[in-house]
Design a protein around this motif. Sequence first.
Motif, PDB file in Angstrom:
ATOM      1  N   ASP A  20      -4.596  77.626  41.404  1.00 45.88           N
ATOM      2  CA  ASP A  20      -5.361  76.386  41.564  1.00 45.88           C
ATOM      3  C   ASP A  20      -5.028  75.403  40.438  1.00 45.88           C
ATOM      4  OD1 ASP A  20      -6.560  77.341  43.841  1.00 45.88           O
ATOM      5  OD2 ASP A  20      -8.448  77.896  42.879  1.00 45.88           O
ATOM      6  N   TYR A  21      -4.900  75.929  39.239  1.00 41.80           N
ATOM      7  CA  TYR A  21      -4.546  75.076  38.102  1.00 41.80           C
ATOM      8  C   TYR A  21      -3.150  74.501  38.288  1.00 41.80           C
ATOM      9  CZ  TYR A  21      -3.605  73.587  33.302  1.00 41.80           C
ATOM     10  OH  TYR A  21      -3.279  72.845  32.187  1.00 41.80           O
TER      11      TYR A  21
ATOM     12  N   TYR B  58      -7.672  68.378  32.810  1.00 42.22           N
ATOM     13  CA  TYR B  58      -7.090  69.430  33.641  1.00 42.22           C
ATOM     14  C   TYR B  58      -8.074  70.569  33.924  1.00 42.22           C
ATOM     15  CZ  TYR B  58      -2.462  67.368  32.715  1.00 42.22           C
ATOM     16  OH  TYR B  58      -1.364  66.526  32.640  1.00 42.22           O
TER      17      TYR B  58
ATOM     18  N   SER C 242      -3.103  71.691  40.728  1.00 47.56           N
ATOM     19  CA  SER C 242      -4.140  70.673  40.553  1.00 47.56           C
ATOM     20  C   SER C 242      -3.537  69.277  40.451  1.00 47.56           C
ATOM     21  CB  SER C 242      -4.944  70.974  39.298  1.00 47.56           C
ATOM     22  OG  SER C 242      -5.826  69.915  38.999  1.00 47.56           O
TER      23      SER C 242
ATOM     24  N   LYS D 261       0.281  69.538  38.885  1.00 47.08           N
ATOM     25  CA  LYS D 261       1.139  69.805  40.040  1.00 47.08           C
ATOM     26  C   LYS D 261       2.492  69.127  39.873  1.00 47.08           C
ATOM     27  CE  LYS D 261       1.225  69.385  45.109  1.00 47.08           C
ATOM     28  NZ  LYS D 261       1.519  70.821  45.348  1.00 47.08           N
TER      29      LYS D 261
END
Length: 540
Positions: free
Chosen positions: A414-415, A294, A418, A441
């Motif tokens: 963004d994480y 991740y 992802s 996500k």
Amino acid sequence: MKRYILNKFKLKLCCAAVLFLTFFSCTDDFMEINTNTTEFMELSTKEYGELFFQAEHVGVAWQSTDDMSRMSSTLALHNCGYIACGQAAYDCYQLSQGWENSGFKDVYVDVLPCLISMMDVAKQAGDVGPYNLALIWKVFQLQRVTDVWGPTPYSEAGTGKETIPYDSQKDVYYQMFDDLTSAVTALNKELESDPDMNLFGSNDNIYAGDVSKWVKLANTLRLRMAIRISNVDPTKAQQEAEAAIAAGSMMETNDDDALFTVSDLDGEGNGMPRMESFYQDVMSTNMESVLKGYNDPRMEEYWSPVEENLVNVNFPAIYKQNIGGYHGFASGSDPTEYTYFRAFSKYGPRFVDGNQLVTPINVMNAAEAWFLKAEGAWLGWNMGGTAQNFYEKGIEISIKQWKGTSYSSTAINDYINSTATPVAPDNYPYYDEPMTNIPVKFSSDKTTQYEQILTQKWIALFPCAFEAWAEFRRTRLPKLYPKKYSVNANVLPATGQILTRCPFAKDEYSANATEVANAIEMIGGEDLENVPLWWDVNDN
């Protein structure tokens, strides 16, 4: 018995402990500190602060400080999948009755006598606040105890009877729900007239006496307990979960995190830096697979790159090349592999040796509350929002807990969005597959959503290993790499078994034998570490 409070309380607490439960003795300390062994000193409202301090300190210590090796490293931290334990036999499911029993003893001999004594005085004095704060901490402690051992004394604990009955885990949970409900109701009424109500002040090392934050913790604890029983008692679980939400405030921001401020009273403080100095705990392959895959910003907070040392510099190339990187060891490896234990990542910078009296101890954090609500919403309960929104908020709050509230919101988003997935551990001969294949996500597939919620919750719970271990037993998520070896004939990983509980304290077999026998019948007739607890409906 440890000495954390003023000596003038020791006689009173030893006597209370003897009356409280008969299975452990305070005689040595009793004689050591008091020359007049017939005197029983009366407690008063003046002692609230010291009593709460003692109960809070030992209540944290048995999991994270003086018993870090006994109750955490060799039991919870590796069984929940966070670490591999350098004591190879324990890492392969061996249990030490003396070690695991230390937590049971600490709660019933040191913690509960303080709380029961305090509650008795408060009840007589009509002091609503002290009584109910003590009640909340009592529930917090015994929820942890019942989730380690199963049936445990609750309804008659503190009555002074010669033998104390064990309650079934279901009965313990139902009583804890009632106690939290009454405590929150009473404290909310007090807060209406005094919103800034403070009790115990500096004697409360978690919230510095802020009653409103204790109410938030109590509501979150109630939701935790509701989620815990959701697979075995779904109607009661939904009722309690929705009631916890309706009761008012819950842990939401990092300002609500329950962090115990360490002190030098026992000379040990936070146990994680001590374990770091022992080189007993290293990152697991589970952590490596997920955090690397991740590109998780918490990696550098939880763990440290492998440092070159006098031992690993001479290791075979496959291990020596770990130096400078983040690498996890496979918990439950072939015993010969532990020779190379020093080629794997120790705890992160805030947990290095020397920070014992610097880094606070995680007791409970706000991120957990969001993941609890996410699972409740996923189940269709009224949590006041959607599973996806709660899931994403839990990730945000967890990252801010470790990276700071000013950490880039863009990086967090963004994480959260992802599509990267976990990876196979680097340079490790056992595993060539990732731990799982789910992204961060949030998925449109409901089954995947559940695994995502539980996996991100597992990451966020670190280092609260007892809670992570309970959740793994309840859900068998995240999909941890199974241990390869077991030295325990009762726990066979080759057949899918895991360690599900601790056997009852051996001292109880002699001091409270009849009631222990009754408790064993409650769990099916065998006091074994492979017996699932009441809320664990999985085959084992």
